[in-house]
Scaffold this motif. Sequence first.
Motif, mmCIF file in Angstrom:
data_model
loop_
_atom_site.group_PDB
_atom_site.id
_atom_site.type_symbol
_atom_site.label_atom_id
_atom_site.label_comp_id
_atom_site.label_asym_id
_atom_site.label_seq_id
_atom_site.Cartn_x
_atom_site.Cartn_y
_atom_site.Cartn_z
ATOM 1 N N LEU A 268 8.520 -0.462 -3.666
ATOM 2 C CA LEU A 268 9.302 -1.585 -4.179
ATOM 3 C C LEU A 268 9.552 -2.647 -3.117
ATOM 4 C CD1 LEU A 268 11.906 0.365 -6.370
ATOM 5 C CD2 LEU A 268 9.995 -1.026 -7.171
ATOM 6 N N THR A 269 9.531 -2.266 -1.836
ATOM 7 C CA THR A 269 9.796 -3.234 -0.757
ATOM 8 C C THR A 269 8.541 -3.625 0.007
ATOM 9 O OG1 THR A 269 10.314 -1.446 0.809
ATOM 10 C CG2 THR A 269 12.145 -2.363 -0.467
ATOM 11 N N ALA A 270 7.389 -3.079 -0.375
ATOM 12 C CA ALA A 270 6.168 -3.280 0.414
ATOM 13 C C ALA A 270 5.757 -4.743 0.493
ATOM 14 C CB ALA A 270 5.028 -2.442 -0.175
ATOM 15 N N LEU A 271 5.921 -5.492 -0.598
ATOM 16 C CA LEU A 271 5.520 -6.900 -0.584
ATOM 17 C C LEU A 271 6.638 -7.815 -0.091
ATOM 18 C CD1 LEU A 271 3.392 -7.165 -3.847
ATOM 19 C CD2 LEU A 271 2.659 -6.752 -1.503
ATOM 20 N N ILE A 272 7.852 -7.302 -0.007
ATOM 21 C CA ILE A 272 8.956 -8.082 0.560
ATOM 22 C C ILE A 272 8.862 -8.090 2.085
ATOM 23 C CG2 ILE A 272 11.466 -8.250 0.764
ATOM 24 C CD1 ILE A 272 11.684 -6.942 -1.974
ATOM 25 N N HIS A 273 8.510 -6.945 2.654
ATOM 26 C CA HIS A 273 8.329 -6.835 4.114
ATOM 27 C C HIS A 273 6.914 -6.313 4.374
ATOM 28 C CE1 HIS A 273 12.600 -7.513 4.578
ATOM 29 N NE2 HIS A 273 12.851 -6.513 3.754
ATOM 30 N N PRO A 274 5.894 -7.184 4.262
ATOM 31 C CA PRO A 274 4.509 -6.696 4.354
ATOM 32 C C PRO A 274 4.042 -6.372 5.772
ATOM 33 C CG PRO A 274 4.544 -9.064 4.040
ATOM 34 C CD PRO A 274 5.980 -8.616 3.943
ATOM 35 N N ASN A 275 4.633 -6.998 6.768
ATOM 36 C CA ASN A 275 4.109 -6.894 8.137
ATOM 37 C C ASN A 275 4.925 -5.942 8.988
ATOM 38 O OD1 ASN A 275 2.058 -8.911 7.640
ATOM 39 N ND2 ASN A 275 3.699 -10.411 7.690
ATOM 40 N N LEU A 276 4.959 -4.688 8.602
ATOM 41 C CA LEU A 276 5.698 -3.676 9.341
ATOM 42 C C LEU A 276 4.825 -3.097 10.443
ATOM 43 C CD1 LEU A 276 7.324 -1.742 6.351
ATOM 44 C CD2 LEU A 276 8.388 -3.476 7.796
ATOM 45 N N PRO A 277 5.426 -2.434 11.451
ATOM 46 C CA PRO A 277 4.614 -1.724 12.448
ATOM 47 C C PRO A 277 3.785 -0.640 11.768
ATOM 48 C CG PRO A 277 6.892 -1.932 13.178
ATOM 49 C CD PRO A 277 6.874 -2.374 11.749
ATOM 50 N N LYS A 278 2.616 -0.389 12.328
ATOM 51 C CA LYS A 278 1.715 0.590 11.731
ATOM 52 C C LYS A 278 2.273 2.000 11.843
ATOM 53 C CE LYS A 278 -3.108 2.046 11.702
ATOM 54 N NZ LYS A 278 -4.448 1.790 12.237
ATOM 55 N N PHE A 279 2.174 2.759 10.722
ATOM 56 C CA PHE A 279 2.613 4.157 10.723
ATOM 57 C C PHE A 279 1.622 5.004 11.504
ATOM 58 C CE2 PHE A 279 2.115 8.412 8.879
ATOM 59 C CZ PHE A 279 3.400 8.911 9.036
ATOM 60 N N ARG A 280 2.130 5.857 12.390
ATOM 61 C CA ARG A 280 1.287 6.758 13.176
ATOM 62 C C ARG A 280 1.849 8.164 13.107
ATOM 63 N NH1 ARG A 280 -2.348 3.697 15.730
ATOM 64 N NH2 ARG A 280 -1.816 1.517 16.209
ATOM 65 N N VAL A 281 0.961 9.135 12.969
ATOM 66 C CA VAL A 281 1.373 10.537 12.944
ATOM 67 C C VAL A 281 1.702 10.966 14.368
ATOM 68 C CG1 VAL A 281 0.686 12.881 12.351
ATOM 69 C CG2 VAL A 281 -0.148 10.956 10.997
ATOM 70 N N PRO A 282 2.843 11.639 14.602
ATOM 71 C CA PRO A 282 3.158 12.128 15.951
ATOM 72 C C PRO A 282 2.030 12.994 16.499
ATOM 73 C CG PRO A 282 5.052 12.369 14.512
ATOM 74 C CD PRO A 282 3.904 11.933 13.642
ATOM 75 N N SER A 283 1.719 12.809 17.792
ATOM 76 C CA SER A 283 0.584 13.511 18.396
ATOM 77 C C SER A 283 0.783 15.016 18.425
ATOM 78 C CB SER A 283 0.363 13.002 19.821
ATOM 79 O OG SER A 283 1.537 13.202 20.597
ATOM 80 N N ASP A 284 2.051 15.475 18.390
ATOM 81 C CA ASP A 284 2.303 16.917 18.446
ATOM 82 C C ASP A 284 2.409 17.539 17.061
ATOM 83 O OD1 ASP A 284 4.585 15.691 17.700
ATOM 84 O OD2 ASP A 284 5.928 16.866 18.986
#
Length: 668
Positions: A268-284
Motif C-alpha cells: 500500500l505504501t510502495a508507490l508513495i515511497h518508491p525510492n527506499l534503500p535496497k533490502f539485503r539479507v543479513p550475511s549470517d
Amino acid sequence: MTKRLGGRYELQTVIGGGGMAIVYKAVDTLLDRTVAVKMLRAQYAGDEEFVNRFRQEAQSAARLSHPNIVNLYDVGMSDGEYYIVMEYVDGPTLKDLIRDRGPLPVHEALDITEQICDALAHAHDHRIIHRDVKPHNILITQRGQVKVTDFGIARAVTGNTITHHNDTSVLGSVHYFSPEQARGATVSAKSDIYSLGVVMYEMLTKKLPFSGDSPVSVALKHLREDFVEPRELNPLIPQSVENIILRCLVKSPDLRYADMRAVKADLLTALIHPNLPKFRVPSDAIDETISIPAVGGRMRATESEREDNDEESEEELTPPSRRRRVWRTLMWIGIVLAVLVVGVLSAYYIVMGIAQVPNVNLPNVVGQPQAKAVALIEKAGIPQTQIHVQDAFNSQQPKGYVYSQNPTGPQQVKETRDIQLYVSDGAHKIQVPDLAGMPADQAKSTLSSDGFSNVTDNTVQSVSVAVGDVVSSNPPANSMVTPNTHIVLNISQGAETQVPNVYGKTVAQATQILQNAHLAVGQVTQIQFAAPNGTIVKMFPYNPGDTVPAGTSIDLWVASNSAGNSPGNSTGNSTGGSTTNSTGASLDNLPPNTHVRPVTIKVADPSGNPVVVQIIKSDAVSQNEQVVSQTITSTSTWNITMYLTPNSQGEIQVYENGKLQQDYPVQY
C-alpha cells in the motif's frame, strides 16, 4: 444427450483440468445460474487416497468465505463420480494475463497482489495453507477482481510437481514452491508468502526466478542458488516494489514477512515511497540445511555424516600430524585475539571522535518549499553538502515541497550528519483512457485496472451512442490526472427526449433551449398575432411535454406586429480602454488568444474544526502558483482566475491539511 449430475447440474464444456480432476462449465438448473463443476477423473474414483484429497479440497474451501476466493456451492457423488460445484469465474487466469500482456504495469501488479494477500490472509486465519500459489490458480474477473482457487488440494504427480518421498503427497508446483517444500520440511503460511513472491516476480518480469531441465534441478535452485534481481530485467520496477519481492523470496522462512497483512502494508505504501534503500539479507542468515528429502535422492552428506567422517580421519592422524594441528589452532587463536584488540582500540577512538563532534538542532522542515527547507537546515549548522534531496511522486504535499525527512525533526544531531530530504514531484499522474462507445461496466473495470477509484456516472442524451455505453468522460480521454481524481462517465440514456416549453421566448432563446434538449429548430414562420413582437406563439408538430426521438425538428411560429420592439433589445455605447479580469489585472500583455476563465472553488468543513487550505494553480501565465494559503473553520469559497490558451491546459489542486483532496483540469 447432455450429462446431468445430481439431477440438477447440466455439464456443458470443459474449461480446465489437471492431473487429478477435470473442470466443466455447467448450468445449475434448479437455481438457473452458471457454475463450474470439478470432477475427479474416472481412473482415480476407486483410489481412496485421491478421493480423500478431493474431499479435503471441498472441506477446505467450505471453511472459507471471501470476495477474493472462489465460492464453493455444493459437493456430491453421482454414478460413482465425485464432484465439487463452485462459482464460475468468467475471466482469464493470471497466467493467461502474464502470457498475453506481461510484464504487467507496476500499479496493476500491485493491485492484483493486494487482493491475493487478502485472500491468503483469510485462509491463514482459518489455518489453511494453500501450498500451491501460482498464476494458474488465480482468476481475474471481467471487472478486475481477483479470485484465488484450488485451496487445500494435493495434485497428482505431473512433470512440474514435486512429491514427498515417503507418502507421495503433492507439495506444490516446482517453479513456485518454497525451499522448505523442496526439503520436505514443515509447510507454513510463510511458504505461501514465498510463492507469492515468485508470482510477483513473474508478473513484473514475465520470467520465473528459477528454471531448469527437470523438476529436481529447479528445486535445487530454490534451495541454493540466487536469482536475477527483478530490476535487472525490468528497470521500471521501483526499488520499494523490488524490496517486497526480495523479502518474500528469502530462503529462510524466519526472514520473510511475518504474515500476509505485513506484505499488504508494504504494498500500500510502495508507490508513495518508491525510492527506499535496497533490502539485503543479513550475511549470517544463510540457510545451512542441505538435506533434500523432497527431491528423492541423496545430494551430499548431511552435517552429522561429515562429523562422523572427521572423527574417523582424526583417529588415523600420526603424532606429528596432531602436533601440527595443535600449532595451527594456537596460531589462529592468536590471530583472533590480535584482531579483537585492534577492533576494540579502533572502536574506542571512533567513539571518542564522534563524541567530540558538536550537536546541532535539526528543525522539522516537512511541508516547507525545498529552497526554504535547505536554508533552515543550513542555518541550524549543517552544510549544504550534507543535505541530499530526492524527488518522488507524492499526494500529501504540492510539487516542490518536502514531504519527509531523515532524520526527522526537531531533534539534536551531529553537525556531520547527512540529512535526506524527500521532495514532492507532485501527485503521480496517469492517463485517462479513451472509453467512448464502451459499455459502462467495462469502462469502470478499465478505470479500476488503471488505478482510478473515484468513478461515478451521469446519464446524457445521445443520438449516436447506444443505451448504456459511454458517450464521453470528464476529465476527457488522454488527460493526465492523479489516481484520486473524480472521473465522471457520461452514459447514453438513449435517443429520446422531452419537448420543452418555448412559448413566449425569442427565436434565439427557443433555439438554445431546443438544442439543449437535443432537438432541432425546423421552419420558422412569421405570423400576425396579438403577442409581444418576436416571441414564439405556436409549436408544431409536437407540444411541450411530448417524448420524441432526439434530433427531431420543431417548427416555430413567431409573432409579428407593430406593437413595439422585440423583447430583449437594448442599445448602448461601449468605451475604449484595457480589458481587465474580475480582480482588475490588465490582460493587454497576455499571450495571443488567451481566454480568461473564472473558476469557483468551494471547501466545506461541516465539523467546524480548523482546516489549512492550500490552492495551487497552473495555467498559461504561471505554473504551480500558490494562490490560497488559509486556515478556515467553516465552508469557504474562492474565485480563481485562470488564463488559458488553445495549446495549454490549466489545473487547480486543492490541499486540505497537506493532503490533495481535489484536482481540477481546466480546459481552454
